[in-house]
Scaffold this active site. Structure first.
Site, PDB file in Angstrom:
ATOM      1  N   CYS A 111       0.819  -1.226   0.000  1.00  0.00           N
ATOM      2  CA  CYS A 111       0.000   0.000   0.000  1.00  0.00           C
ATOM      3  C   CYS A 111       0.850   1.273   0.000  1.00  0.00           C
ATOM      4  CB  CYS A 111      -0.932  -0.002   1.195  1.00  0.00           C
ATOM      5  SG  CYS A 111      -1.853  -1.530   1.340  1.00  0.00           S
ATOM      6  N   HIS A 247      -3.630   6.852   2.711  1.00  0.00           N
ATOM      7  CA  HIS A 247      -4.019   5.546   2.175  1.00  0.00           C
ATOM      8  C   HIS A 247      -5.386   5.167   2.740  1.00  0.00           C
ATOM      9  CE1 HIS A 247      -4.285   1.418   1.246  1.00  0.00           C
ATOM     10  NE2 HIS A 247      -3.856   0.966   2.412  1.00  0.00           N
ATOM     11  N   ASN A 277     -10.432  -0.844   0.144  1.00  0.00           N
ATOM     12  CA  ASN A 277      -8.979  -0.672   0.209  1.00  0.00           C
ATOM     13  C   ASN A 277      -8.355  -1.237  -1.065  1.00  0.00           C
ATOM     14  OD1 ASN A 277      -6.243  -0.865   0.672  1.00  0.00           O
ATOM     15  ND2 ASN A 277      -6.434  -1.700   2.733  1.00  0.00           N
TER      16      ASN A 277
HETATM   17  N1  ACO Z   1     -18.581  -9.697   9.318  1.00  0.00           N
HETATM   18  C1  ACO Z   1     -19.115  -9.973  10.528  1.00  0.00           C
HETATM   19  N2  ACO Z   1     -18.374 -10.301  11.591  1.00  0.00           N
HETATM   20  C2  ACO Z   1     -17.041 -10.369  11.422  1.00  0.00           C
HETATM   21  C3  ACO Z   1     -16.425 -10.098  10.191  1.00  0.00           C
HETATM   22  C4  ACO Z   1     -17.251  -9.751   9.102  1.00  0.00           C
HETATM   23  N3  ACO Z   1     -16.760  -9.459   7.880  1.00  0.00           N
HETATM   24  N4  ACO Z   1     -15.095 -10.236  10.337  1.00  0.00           N
HETATM   25  C5  ACO Z   1     -14.869 -10.563  11.615  1.00  0.00           C
HETATM   26  N5  ACO Z   1     -16.040 -10.655  12.267  1.00  0.00           N
HETATM   27  C6  ACO Z   1     -16.271 -10.979  13.662  1.00  0.00           C
HETATM   28  C7  ACO Z   1     -15.156 -11.803  14.256  1.00  0.00           C
HETATM   29  O1  ACO Z   1     -15.330 -13.162  13.992  1.00  0.00           O
HETATM   30  C8  ACO Z   1     -15.272 -11.479  15.721  1.00  0.00           C
HETATM   31  O2  ACO Z   1     -16.323 -12.240  16.247  1.00  0.00           O
HETATM   32  P1  ACO Z   1     -16.208 -12.891  17.737  1.00  0.00           P
HETATM   33  O3  ACO Z   1     -16.092 -11.717  18.660  1.00  0.00           O
HETATM   34  O4  ACO Z   1     -17.489 -13.645  17.872  1.00  0.00           O
HETATM   35  O5  ACO Z   1     -14.976 -13.725  17.698  1.00  0.00           O
HETATM   36  C9  ACO Z   1     -15.741 -10.028  15.735  1.00  0.00           C
HETATM   37  O6  ACO Z   1     -16.273  -9.775  14.422  1.00  0.00           O
HETATM   38  C10 ACO Z   1     -14.619  -9.072  16.011  1.00  0.00           C
HETATM   39  O7  ACO Z   1     -13.531  -9.401  15.171  1.00  0.00           O
HETATM   40  P2  ACO Z   1     -12.190  -8.604  15.236  1.00  0.00           P
HETATM   41  O8  ACO Z   1     -11.217  -9.138  14.242  1.00  0.00           O
HETATM   42  O9  ACO Z   1     -11.756  -8.507  16.653  1.00  0.00           O
HETATM   43  O10 ACO Z   1     -12.719  -7.200  14.764  1.00  0.00           O
HETATM   44  P3  ACO Z   1     -12.047  -5.804  14.867  1.00  0.00           P
HETATM   45  O11 ACO Z   1     -12.912  -4.893  15.612  1.00  0.00           O
HETATM   46  O12 ACO Z   1     -10.601  -5.893  15.246  1.00  0.00           O
HETATM   47  O13 ACO Z   1     -12.089  -5.348  13.335  1.00  0.00           O
HETATM   48  C11 ACO Z   1     -10.746  -5.141  11.383  1.00  0.00           C
HETATM   49  C12 ACO Z   1     -11.420  -6.101  12.340  1.00  0.00           C
HETATM   50  C13 ACO Z   1     -11.783  -4.302  10.654  1.00  0.00           C
HETATM   51  C14 ACO Z   1      -9.948  -5.937  10.371  1.00  0.00           C
HETATM   52  C15 ACO Z   1      -9.832  -4.244  12.254  1.00  0.00           C
HETATM   53  O14 ACO Z   1      -8.928  -5.016  12.998  1.00  0.00           O
HETATM   54  C16 ACO Z   1      -9.089  -3.289  11.434  1.00  0.00           C
HETATM   55  O15 ACO Z   1      -9.643  -2.319  10.970  1.00  0.00           O
HETATM   56  N6  ACO Z   1      -7.762  -3.501  11.253  1.00  0.00           N
HETATM   57  C17 ACO Z   1      -6.976  -2.705  10.401  1.00  0.00           C
HETATM   58  C18 ACO Z   1      -6.728  -3.503   9.255  1.00  0.00           C
HETATM   59  C19 ACO Z   1      -6.820  -2.717   7.998  1.00  0.00           C
HETATM   60  O16 ACO Z   1      -7.344  -1.644   7.925  1.00  0.00           O
HETATM   61  N7  ACO Z   1      -6.258  -3.356   7.034  1.00  0.00           N
HETATM   62  C20 ACO Z   1      -6.191  -2.835   5.790  1.00  0.00           C
HETATM   63  C21 ACO Z   1      -5.003  -2.038   5.781  1.00  0.00           C
HETATM   64  S1  ACO Z   1      -3.649  -2.904   5.493  1.00  0.00           S
HETATM   65  C22 ACO Z   1      -3.111  -2.214   4.160  1.00  0.00           C
HETATM   66  O17 ACO Z   1      -3.787  -1.484   3.545  1.00  0.00           O
HETATM   67  C23 ACO Z   1      -1.813  -2.556   3.793  1.00  0.00           C
END
Ligand code: ACO
Length: 320
Positions: A111, A247, A277
């Site tokens: 990215c 980004h 993204n």
């Molecule tokens: N739909 C519904 N539920 C979901 C989904 C989905 N798509 N994905 C995960 N869940 C559930 C999980 O199973 C979990 O359930 P549980 O509590 O029963 O176990 C719950 O949601 C919470 O999951 P987490 O992974 O803890 O969710 P979090 O609040 O951390 O959000 C996310 C996940 C959005 C990926 C977050 O960590 C984030 O924004 N991270 C940054 C990553 C990012 O932006 N990456 C892209 C950039 S990287 C790049 O561009 C190089």
């Protein structure tokens, strides 16, 4: 002389995939995806490859710059999802554009790739080696997603953006690039290509793995650090910055960066809602959008910043 951005262009595939569409093929829903990421829909390519999309974005950027392809000295295609291992996608783009005088190569910095690309072209221009350069960020991330891994695949998408740089008195004033290979495993797409007749292994290509929480923590800390460093190096005050073009990884990351920098969120344009993204393409797609909305005025100071797999990060202070 420095590189000035004199033209921008972007291209996204036609096919729109909404959060509701995804909820039909996996256990997810619109509310979760919007709340966690800010994404409502994304574009997914049916048949177009990275190089084709890159060439379309590049053609528009050249048109915007009023430059013909044969004036280009260098083409850099930033991508992690090139169509082939070789030849480089940049060479295919060179052929499609007819940029017969340009050196062309691909750049792998995930990215941060577009930022690394403009830093490199700017350095060539500053050194007096080249006059005109094209930097493209293009991805078909849909082909490296595990579509059963709902925590990752709902975030990423396909698209391309490009910028034409030309030697001028003002433009890209400062750039920084960084990497930390120790954190490589938090965001990866591992391809095992080391098969041959001696070891008997066959090449394998994997899907994207992301430790979302680690990436989130890293990004929220790194973006403000990059902005502070580039402001310190340039002697510019943060209040003089008209736009922060970040980004488009996640709306919550951008909001957290704005809070840490104590800047109003209105200075952080976003289009993640519509495109998701798109990795290396996200910054040039956004830059093209705000350029064509007339939001960039000559002399405006803009900070561009990004982070990605590697882990990598980069920033640039640009005078429009
Ligand atoms: N739909 C519904 N539920 C979901 C989904 C989905 N798509 N994905 C995960 N869940 C559930 C999980 O199973 C979990 O359930 P549980 O509590 O029963 O176990 C719950 O949601 C919470 O999951 P987490 O992974 O803890 O969710 P979090 O609040 O951390 O959000 C996310 C996940 C959005 C990926 C977050 O960590 C984030 O924004 N991270 C940054 C990553 C990012 O932006 N990456 C892209 C950039 S990287 C790049 O561009 C190089």
């Amino acid at each position: 002389m420095v590189g000035r951005i004199v033209g921008t262009g972007s291209y996204v595939p036609e096919h729109v995939v909404t959060n509701d569409d995804l909820s039909k093929i996996m256990d997810t829903n619109d509310e979760w995806i919007r709340d966690r990421s800010g994404i409502a829909e994304r574009r997914i390519s049916m048949d177009e490859g990275t190089s084709q999309m890159a060439a379309k974005a590049a053609g528009k950027a050249l048109e915007d710059a009023g430059m013909s392809a044969d004036e280009l000295d260098i083409i850099i295609l930033a991508t992690s999802t090139q169509d082939n291992l070789f030849p480089a996608g940049a060479c295919e783009v060179q052929e499609m554009l007819g940029a017969v005088n340009a050196a062309a190569f691909d750049l792998s910095a995930a990215c941060s790739g577009f930022l690394f690309g403009i830093s490199i072209v700017n350095a060539f221009i500053q050194a007096g080696i080249y006059q005109n350069g094209l930097v493209i960020g293009a991805e078909t991330l849909s082909k490296v997603m595990d579509w059963s891994d709902r925590s990752t695949c709902v975030l990423f998408a396909d698209g391309a953006g490009a910028a034409v740089l030309k030697a001028d008195e003002t433009g890209i004033r400062h750039t920084l690039m960084g990497a930390d290979g120790k954190k490589g495993s938090v965001l990866s797409c591992v391809g095992r290509t080391n098969g041959n007749f001696l070891n008997g292994r066959t090449p394998e290509f994997g899907y994207t793995y992301m430790d979302g929480r680690e990436v989130f923590k890293f990004a929220v800390k790194k973006i403000p650090e990059c902005v502070d460093e580039i402001l310190e190096e340039s002697g510019e005050s943060i209040d003089e910055v008209r736009w922060f073009v970040l980004h488009q990884a996640n709306r919550r990351i951008i909001e957290a960066a704005a809070r840490r920098l104590k800047q109003p969120i209105e200075k952080f344009p976003m289009n993640i809602e519509t495109y998701g993204n798109t990795s290396s393409a996200s910054i040039p797609i956004l830059l093209d959008e705000i350029n064509h909305k007339g939001m960039l005025k000559r002399g405006d100071k803009i900070i561009i910043a990004g982070f990605g797999a590697g882990l990598t990060w980069g920033a640039a202070l640009v005078e429009w």
